[in-house]
Design an enzyme around this catalytic site. Structure first.
Site, PDB file in Angstrom:
ATOM      1  N   HIS A  19      44.077  77.149  45.264  1.00 45.76           N
ATOM      2  CA  HIS A  19      43.268  78.442  45.310  1.00 45.76           C
ATOM      3  C   HIS A  19      41.989  78.148  46.241  1.00 45.76           C
ATOM      4  CE1 HIS A  19      44.653  78.962  40.793  1.00 45.76           C
ATOM      5  NE2 HIS A  19      45.127  79.811  41.504  1.00 45.76           N
ATOM      6  N   LYS A  43      45.712  86.708  25.978  1.00 49.43           N
ATOM      7  CA  LYS A  43      46.368  85.611  26.316  1.00 49.43           C
ATOM      8  C   LYS A  43      46.479  84.579  25.164  1.00 49.43           C
ATOM      9  CE  LYS A  43      48.005  82.233  29.683  1.00 49.43           C
ATOM     10  NZ  LYS A  43      47.409  81.394  30.809  1.00 49.43           N
ATOM     11  N   ARG A  93      53.127  81.034  48.200  1.00 50.24           N
ATOM     12  CA  ARG A  93      53.657  79.476  48.462  1.00 50.24           C
ATOM     13  C   ARG A  93      55.216  79.242  48.977  1.00 50.24           C
ATOM     14  NH1 ARG A  93      51.581  78.524  42.737  1.00 50.24           N
ATOM     15  NH2 ARG A  93      52.816  80.415  42.772  1.00 50.24           N
TER      16      ARG A  93
END
Ligand code: PNS
Length: 164
Positions: A19, A43, A93
């Protein structure tokens, strides 16, 4: 002058060196980059609360004058409008990231055609690093040193001591 404001959204639970690498790249391209931490109240078991993630990101991005860190909930495109952002930055990625990112980018384009999604690649050395894997390795007692910033590692160690 035409300045470009971008949003870099994510869960950042925890922030990783991948990040940070992307934030550094984004800060060189955009005039201002808002790191937007998703406040995901439902969450089940976050590793870090939203505010802790914000603190860690603020600490690790202090060197960048044109980077700020905020939280958001609800639709990303609404937050982008509030922030008067023209672009959303996302990291890619590997090919496996592509499908999900493609779907999100097109949905966001449908909701807000004026907002462009820009993909950037992190350094190769972080191409396998994800918050999900970091959490998993950490919970199983493995070392994540070198994959997360030192302040994050420190907080993870403290968290681990609290859990024991
Ligand atoms: O780091 P992550 O978990 O891959 O980030 C995903 C994130 C936060 C960018 C995405 O879930 C998101 O934008 N959530 C906000 C809700 C929203 O706008 N959903 C529609 C996106 S198509």
């Amino acid at each position: 002058m035409n300045t470009v404001r971008a949003i870099y959204p994510g869960s950042f639970d925890p922030p990783t060196n991948g990040h940070l690498d992307l934030i550094a790249r984004g800060s060189r391209i955009f005039d201002h980059l808002v790191v937007a931490v998703l406040h995901n109240a439902d969450k089940a078991q976050p590793l870090f609360h939203t505010q802790e993630r914000v603190e860690m990101l603020r600490e690790t991005t202090r060197e960048f004058d044109n980077v700020s860190v905020e939280t958001f909930d609800g639709l990303l495109v609404e937050f982008a409008r509030q922030q008067r952002a023209q672009a959303v930055l996302r990291g890619i990625r590997a090919i496996s990231d592509y499908e999900y990112e493609f779907q999100m980018a097109l949905m966001n384009r449908r909701l807000a055609p004026e907002l462009e999604t820009v993909f950037m690649m992190p350094a190769e050395k972080y191409s396998y690093v994800s918050s999900r894997l970091i959490q998993q390795v950490f919970h199983l007692g493995g070392s994540v040193e070198g994959l997360v910033p030192p302040v994050v590692l420190e907080r993870m160690r403290k968290r681990s001591a609290q859990i024991k």
